[in-house]
Structure formats: structure tokens, C-alpha cells
Design a protein around this motif. Structure first.
Motif, PDB file in Angstrom:
ATOM      1  N   GLU A 217      58.362  21.279  10.560  1.00 46.21           N
ATOM      2  CA  GLU A 217      58.946  19.980  10.222  1.00 46.21           C
ATOM      3  C   GLU A 217      59.731  20.028   8.904  1.00 46.21           C
ATOM      4  O   GLU A 217      60.422  19.071   8.572  1.00 46.21           O
ATOM      5  CB  GLU A 217      57.860  18.907  10.199  1.00 46.21           C
ATOM      6  N   LYS A 218      59.627  21.143   8.196  1.00 46.47           N
ATOM      7  CA  LYS A 218      60.490  21.295   7.016  1.00 46.47           C
ATOM      8  C   LYS A 218      61.957  21.363   7.441  1.00 46.47           C
ATOM      9  O   LYS A 218      62.854  21.058   6.692  1.00 46.47           O
ATOM     10  CB  LYS A 218      60.144  22.578   6.251  1.00 46.47           C
ATOM     11  N   GLU A 219      62.192  21.861   8.658  1.00 46.01           N
ATOM     12  CA  GLU A 219      63.588  22.027   9.090  1.00 46.01           C
ATOM     13  C   GLU A 219      63.954  21.303  10.379  1.00 46.01           C
ATOM     14  O   GLU A 219      65.127  21.211  10.716  1.00 46.01           O
ATOM     15  CB  GLU A 219      63.906  23.520   9.251  1.00 46.01           C
ATOM     16  N   PHE A 220      62.960  20.820  11.105  1.00 49.33           N
ATOM     17  CA  PHE A 220      63.245  20.171  12.387  1.00 49.33           C
ATOM     18  C   PHE A 220      62.467  18.863  12.499  1.00 49.33           C
ATOM     19  O   PHE A 220      61.427  18.702  11.863  1.00 49.33           O
ATOM     20  CB  PHE A 220      62.800  21.060  13.559  1.00 49.33           C
ATOM     21  N   VAL A 221      62.989  17.979  13.364  1.00 52.95           N
ATOM     22  CA  VAL A 221      62.212  16.784  13.702  1.00 52.95           C
ATOM     23  C   VAL A 221      61.463  17.080  15.002  1.00 52.95           C
ATOM     24  O   VAL A 221      62.081  17.372  16.027  1.00 52.95           O
ATOM     25  CB  VAL A 221      63.152  15.565  13.893  1.00 52.95           C
ATOM     26  N   LEU A 222      60.146  17.025  14.928  1.00 54.13           N
ATOM     27  CA  LEU A 222      59.331  17.282  16.135  1.00 54.13           C
ATOM     28  C   LEU A 222      58.740  15.970  16.629  1.00 54.13           C
ATOM     29  O   LEU A 222      58.230  15.184  15.832  1.00 54.13           O
ATOM     30  CB  LEU A 222      58.172  18.234  15.818  1.00 54.13           C
ATOM     31  N   GLU A 223      58.830  15.760  17.934  1.00 54.05           N
ATOM     32  CA  GLU A 223      58.178  14.586  18.523  1.00 54.05           C
ATOM     33  C   GLU A 223      57.410  15.021  19.752  1.00 54.05           C
ATOM     34  O   GLU A 223      57.917  15.874  20.512  1.00 54.05           O
ATOM     35  CB  GLU A 223      59.232  13.553  18.940  1.00 54.05           C
ATOM     36  N   PRO A 224      56.202  14.469  19.953  1.00 53.03           N
ATOM     37  CA  PRO A 224      55.426  14.891  21.127  1.00 53.03           C
ATOM     38  C   PRO A 224      56.261  14.719  22.392  1.00 53.03           C
ATOM     39  O   PRO A 224      56.865  13.666  22.606  1.00 53.03           O
ATOM     40  CB  PRO A 224      54.227  13.934  21.126  1.00 53.03           C
ATOM     41  N   ALA A 225      56.323  15.760  23.199  1.00 52.86           N
ATOM     42  CA  ALA A 225      57.101  15.680  24.444  1.00 52.86           C
ATOM     43  C   ALA A 225      56.307  14.855  25.441  1.00 52.86           C
ATOM     44  O   ALA A 225      55.084  14.798  25.377  1.00 52.86           O
ATOM     45  CB  ALA A 225      57.368  17.079  24.981  1.00 52.86           C
ATOM     46  N   GLU A 226      57.025  14.228  26.361  1.00 58.91           N
ATOM     47  CA  GLU A 226      56.335  13.268  27.220  1.00 58.91           C
ATOM     48  C   GLU A 226      55.626  13.880  28.403  1.00 58.91           C
ATOM     49  O   GLU A 226      54.733  13.270  28.967  1.00 58.91           O
ATOM     50  CB  GLU A 226      57.298  12.184  27.668  1.00 58.91           C
ATOM     51  N   VAL A 239      62.386  19.186  19.961  1.00 59.99           N
ATOM     52  CA  VAL A 239      62.947  19.605  18.676  1.00 59.99           C
ATOM     53  C   VAL A 239      64.266  18.859  18.460  1.00 59.99           C
ATOM     54  O   VAL A 239      65.151  18.918  19.323  1.00 59.99           O
ATOM     55  CB  VAL A 239      63.203  21.129  18.680  1.00 59.99           C
ATOM     56  N   ASP A 240      64.357  18.161  17.351  1.00 58.63           N
ATOM     57  CA  ASP A 240      65.569  17.399  17.009  1.00 58.63           C
ATOM     58  C   ASP A 240      66.056  16.546  18.176  1.00 58.63           C
ATOM     59  O   ASP A 240      67.241  16.572  18.526  1.00 58.63           O
ATOM     60  CB  ASP A 240      66.679  18.350  16.530  1.00 58.63           C
ATOM     61  N   GLY A 241      65.124  15.856  18.817  1.00 63.37           N
ATOM     62  CA  GLY A 241      65.501  14.928  19.889  1.00 63.37           C
ATOM     63  C   GLY A 241      65.629  15.583  21.254  1.00 63.37           C
ATOM     64  O   GLY A 241      65.921  14.920  22.241  1.00 63.37           O
ATOM     65  N   GLY A 242      65.457  16.887  21.352  1.00 64.09           N
ATOM     66  CA  GLY A 242      65.508  17.608  22.629  1.00 64.09           C
ATOM     67  C   GLY A 242      66.930  17.989  23.005  1.00 64.09           C
ATOM     68  O   GLY A 242      67.842  17.692  22.240  1.00 64.09           O
ATOM     69  N   PRO A 243      67.158  18.628  24.158  1.00 63.76           N
ATOM     70  CA  PRO A 243      66.136  18.971  25.149  1.00 63.76           C
ATOM     71  C   PRO A 243      65.246  20.158  24.746  1.00 63.76           C
ATOM     72  O   PRO A 243      64.255  20.420  25.425  1.00 63.76           O
ATOM     73  CB  PRO A 243      66.963  19.325  26.393  1.00 63.76           C
TER      74      PRO A 243
END
Ligand code: SAM
Ligand code: SF4
Length: 330
Positions: A217-226, A239-243
Motif C-alpha cells: 500500500e506504500k505504492e498501490f491502492v489495494l481493495e478487497p476483490a469481490e 490493485v489501483d482499481g483493477g483489473p
């Protein structure tokens, strides 16, 4: 033929078979084995190609195995690999391989022709000197070429496995992810587990899943995948909004034993109901003394029934298994 599921006392059913084809390896990853290697299994103890295929067939036809993954040691050093893959594929199950990638450039096309569906390739750094420090061999180039060949051969989506060692390659986690995404590979980080032959693992030294997430997360935006996780061990993030996605496998800090659907067969024909099991069930001896398919299936069912609820790494009474990961089949 009547199907008996490989069920245990906790309601889990094993459908995913990991088969170790050899305990030997051409790398010496620090978290796996010592620099000098190990006392390899005597050749006569290792199952022949026909014996492997017989047990896999029993697993598929009688015990509900739906997915077979070949591993080791390094499965690509096994001479009969392509034939074993072809005969497994002919049983109509998903067939995959976990490999360090050395020699994959030469064999990827033949493996794909034999019906291999996918490969997971281990790569802990994209810097030659760090790769050599972790694996004790200067072979990064072979791995990179192997990966490209696997992708060209259609063995995708190609997944990468990485283990982070504190002070060695943990700082390189974001660059490894960037490289993987650029090349269309799906990277997953695996927490280091107490399975090294040298018994050098320590909980305090392990880079935890939470730390891995923070490093990325220092370099990327991570969000739990659905996507639903099911029995898949990786927690998946976009990673960074996907895909693009990245997986983190928190085997130690957030065990997923309750959802486990795996069973393992070692290169010398022992069923293990867990990576961390302290008991094995000897199918080789039974097979070589003339047991029928039905008898072997019955032994296998009994071995699974005794599976423990969890690996218990955090338990004060935890004991590392006698055999290292390379002998069990990772
Ligand atoms: N040689 C092949 C390879 O490296 O992919 C297959 C066998 S290896 C034992 C399978 C996987 O286990 C690899 O991804 C490796 O990084 C991982 N592994 C080995 N020792 C480990 C440990 N102590 N903790 C976590 N993962 C480990
Ligand atoms: Fe060999 Fe795989 Fe162990 Fe590395 S992790 S030493 S490549 S078996």
C-alpha cells in the motif's frame, strides 16, 4: 464405480490432490532447504510413473478428486512428467503444476500439449542478486524465460508465488508486483511457514500478511476483490482499481484450515491429510504388497478421516512436521 468422498470429522471433503513427484530440487531456497541440499529419497522408494498414475486414478475415480496439482521438490526434474500429466488429464480433471520455472522454457509447450491447464511459478525477486541470495543459485533468467514460455503456451493465467524474507526481499514487494502486472502474471505472496528443513523459522521474523499489505500500500491502492474466496487460500485484492489483482496467503496469521479441501501424496507414496500432519499413511507399501484399488481407496479414506481441525502453528504444543516442505510437496 461407487464414489466415497474423502471426508473428515469436521465436515470437510478433500477434492484437491497435491502430488509430489520428487523431493529433489535444483534451487536451494533459504526458507525451504539448506545450501547442501537434503538426503534425497532413495530411488526405489519413489513411486514409478505407473504407480503415481494408479493412485491418482483411484483418487479421481473412487474418491472424488477433481483437481490434481503436481509439485515437489521440483517437478520439472522428474523425467516422466509430461507422460504423467497426459495420463492425469485423460482422467478429466484440472491438472496444474507448481514449479520454480527452471527448464520451463523447454517444456511448457509439451506440457500444454499433454493437457496441463495451469502453472504456478515461484519467484521471490526480479533482481538477479536478490534472487540468487534467496535461492542460492544465479538462475533468475531461466525463470523469466520459463514464465514467458508458459504464457505463450497458453498455460495461463500464470500465477506467481513469492515468499518474503525480512531484510532480504521484503522491500522489493511493490516492484515485484509492478513487474508481474506489466507481464500479465497474477502474483500471490505466501507467509513463510515453519516447514524448512533447517528449522530456522521464527514467528517474530516472519513477514506477516498485514505487513505485506502495508508494504504494497506504500505504492498501490489495494481493495478487497469481490470474488468469493471459497476454499482458495489467497485473500485477493484489486490493485489501483483493477483489473489487476494481488493475492496474500495468510497461512500462519489467518489460517484457513476450516475451508481446506486438500490432500497430499508424497513422492514415496504416503498420504498426508495436511501439510503439517505428523502422521502419514503408507499407500506405497500396501500397493507393492498387492493391495487392490478398493483396499488402497479404503486406506486413503481412513487417513483422511483423522485430519485435525487446524495446523495449530500458534499453539504452544505445535511441532514442526518431521519432513520438510520439499519432501511433502508444497
Ligand atoms: N519447487 C517448486 C516451487 O518452488 O514452486 C514446487 C515446490 S515448493 C515446496 C512449493 C511452494 O512452496 C513454492 O511456492 C515455495 O515458495 C513455497 N515454500 C517453500 N517453503 C516454504 C515455506 N517455508 N513457507 C512458505 N512457502 C514455502
Ligand atoms: Fe526447490 Fe521449490 Fe524448495 Fe525452492 S521452494 S528449494 S524451488 S522445492
Amino acid at each position: 464405480m461407487e464414489m466415497t468422498p474423502l471426508a473428515d470429522r469436521f465436515g470437510r471433503v478433500a477434492t484437491d490432490l497435491r502430488v509430489s513427484l520428487t523431493d529433489r530440487c535444483n534451487l536451494r531456497c533459504e526458507y525451504c532447504m539448506p545450501a547442501e541440499g537434503l538426503d534425497w529419497l532413495p530411488t526405489e522408494d519413489v513411486l514409478s510413473d505407473d504407480e503415481v498414475v494408479r493412485l491418482v486414478t483411484i483418487g479421481v475415480e473412487r474418491l472424488g478428486i477433481r483437481e490434481v496439482r503436481f509439485t515437489g521438490g521440483e517437478p520439472l526434474v522428474r523425467r516422466g512428467l509430461v507422460g504423467i500429466v497426459a495420463r492425469t488429464h485423460a482422467l478429466g480433471v484440472e491438472t496444474s503444476l507448481t514449479t520454480n520455472g527452471l527448464g520451463l522454457a523447454r517444456t511448457a509447450a509439451a506440457l500444454a500439449d499433454a493437457g496441463l491447464d495451469r502453472v504456478n511459478v515461484s519467484i521471490d525477486s526480479i533482481r538477479p542478486e536478490t534472487f540468487a541470495a534467496v535461492t542460492r543459485r544465479d538462475r533468475l533468467r531461466d525463470v523469466v524465460e520459463g514464465l514467458a514460455a508458459a504464457q505463450d503456451a497458453g498455460l495461463g493465467p500464470v500465477k506467481l508465488n513469492a515468499v518474503l524474507l525480512r531484510g532480504v526481499n521484503d522491500g522489493q514487494a511493490p516492484e515485484l508486483l509492478r513487474w508481474a502486472i506489466e507481464h500479465g502474471y497474477q502474483l500471490r505472496f505466501i507467509e513463510q511457514m515453519p516447514l524448512d528443513a533447517q528449522h530456522g523459522w521464527s514467528r517474530a521474523e516472519m513477514v506477516t500478511a498485514d505487513e505485506i499489505q502495508r508494504l504494497l500500500e506504500k505504492e498501490f491502492v489495494l481493495e478487497p476483490a469481490e470474488e468469493p474466496r471459497g476454499s482458495a487460500p489467497a485473500e485477493l485484492f484489486t490493485v489501483d482499481g483493477g483489473p489487476a489483482t494481488v493475492g496474500i496467503i495468510a497461512s500462519v496469521s489467518r489460517p484457513f484450515c476450516g475451508d481446506c479441501d486438500r490432500v497430499r501424496l508424497t513422492a514415496d507414496g504416503q498420504v498426508r491429510n495436511c501439510l503439517f500432519a505428523r502422521e502419514e499413511s503408507d499407500l506405497r507399501a500396501a500397493m507393492r504388497s498387492g493391495a487392490s484399488d478398493e483396499e488402497l481407496a479404503q486406506r486413503w479414506v481412513t487417513a483422511m478421516a483423522g485430519k485435525r481441525a487446524g495446523h495449530g502453528i500458534d499453539d504452544p504444543t505445535f511441532l514442526q512436521p518431521d519432513r520438510p516442505m520439499s519432501a511433502i510437496g508444497g
